[in-house]
Design an enzyme around this catalytic site. Sequence first.
Site, PDB file in Angstrom:
ATOM      1  CG  ASP A   1      -1.712   1.190   1.439  1.00  0.00           C
ATOM      2  OD1 ASP A   1      -2.354   1.629   0.468  1.00  0.00           O
ATOM      3  OD2 ASP A   1      -1.714   1.747   2.562  1.00  0.00           O
TER       4      ASP A   1
ATOM      5  CG  ASP B   1      -1.783   7.478   0.625  1.00  0.00           C
ATOM      6  OD1 ASP B   1      -0.898   8.330   0.439  1.00  0.00           O
ATOM      7  OD2 ASP B   1      -2.705   7.275  -0.188  1.00  0.00           O
TER       8      ASP B   1
HETATM    9  C1  BG6 Z   1      -5.730   5.942   0.288  1.00  0.00           C
HETATM   10  C2  BG6 Z   1      -5.734   6.784   1.540  1.00  0.00           C
HETATM   11  O1  BG6 Z   1      -4.476   5.369   0.102  1.00  0.00           O
HETATM   12  O2  BG6 Z   1      -6.068   6.734  -0.839  1.00  0.00           O
HETATM   13  C3  BG6 Z   1      -7.085   7.458   1.711  1.00  0.00           C
HETATM   14  O3  BG6 Z   1      -5.471   5.968   2.673  1.00  0.00           O
HETATM   15  C4  BG6 Z   1      -7.407   8.263   0.445  1.00  0.00           C
HETATM   16  O4  BG6 Z   1      -7.063   8.287   2.838  1.00  0.00           O
HETATM   17  C5  BG6 Z   1      -7.349   7.349  -0.775  1.00  0.00           C
HETATM   18  O5  BG6 Z   1      -8.712   8.825   0.554  1.00  0.00           O
HETATM   19  C6  BG6 Z   1      -7.606   8.101  -2.077  1.00  0.00           C
HETATM   20  O6  BG6 Z   1      -6.569   9.008  -2.266  1.00  0.00           O
HETATM   21  P1  BG6 Z   1      -6.531  10.142  -3.373  1.00  0.00           P
HETATM   22  O7  BG6 Z   1      -5.088  10.551  -3.387  1.00  0.00           O
HETATM   23  O8  BG6 Z   1      -6.948   9.511  -4.670  1.00  0.00           O
HETATM   24  O9  BG6 Z   1      -7.476  11.216  -2.963  1.00  0.00           O
HETATM   25 MG    MG Z   2      -2.836   3.045   3.608  1.00  0.00          MG
END
Ligand code: BG6
Ligand code: MG
Length: 213
Positions: free
Chosen positions: A8, A10
């Site tokens: 993953d 984030d």
């Molecule tokens: C995930 C995060 O990896 O990505 C979430 O943990 C986030 O918090 C999601 O909402 C979508 O991210 P993005 O960058 O497309 O807004």
């Molecule tokens: Mg994550």
Amino acid sequence: MIKGLIFDLDGVVVNTAVYHFQAWNRLANSLGFEFTEEDNERLKGVSRMESLNILLEIGGLTLPTKEKLRLASVKNEWYKEFINQMTASEILPGVTNFIDLVKSHGYQTALGTASRNAPLILERIGMQKTFDAIIDGNQVTKAKPDPEVFLKASAALNLEPSQCVVFEDAIAGLEAAHRAGMKCIGVGDQKTLTEADRVIPGFVNVNLSLLQL
Ligand code: BG6
Ligand code: MG
């Protein structure tokens, strides 16, 4: 036998949760309500639109789809102000060493993330060439806990799901990995990640014995 590792992004490779929180908090305040760090836990691993739905539920607001799309876009512009400033110094401790280690032992690696900003983040931290495959929010239609992102990642590596292990910090991600038929190593707090096959606090001093699941 494990042949592929799916990471993953984030909360595993970088800590962007703090930037997501600041952008969502700004949006909540502009809509006239408070959004706490505890509330933010519910958004981890969840897609952008689903995150907005949770935020609006917390604020007690029901809005038409067009307005929701506009707000998601506003939040994303604020979020991008943060990630545009990111550098390699924000790669979480031990991550680079661990990926180098597994690659030198012949394991394949993939990124499996809900984020549609993944290409920008990888570019900012200099990891756009690190992984053998990248599946991000731009390639999936069903958000975690649906297994789609991880199944696409194993397919991109030409591996069976049972040959892959997922590294995840979010409860929705652990469920997605298990629904994909993969083992899952939680990255974070044992008390939160109870469904993981094993939990590590982070990648510092982690060695290959971790993959004996
Ligand atoms: C995930 C995060 O990896 O990505 C979430 O943990 C986030 O918090 C999601 O909402 C979508 O991210 P993005 O960058 O497309 O807004
Ligand atoms: Mg994550």
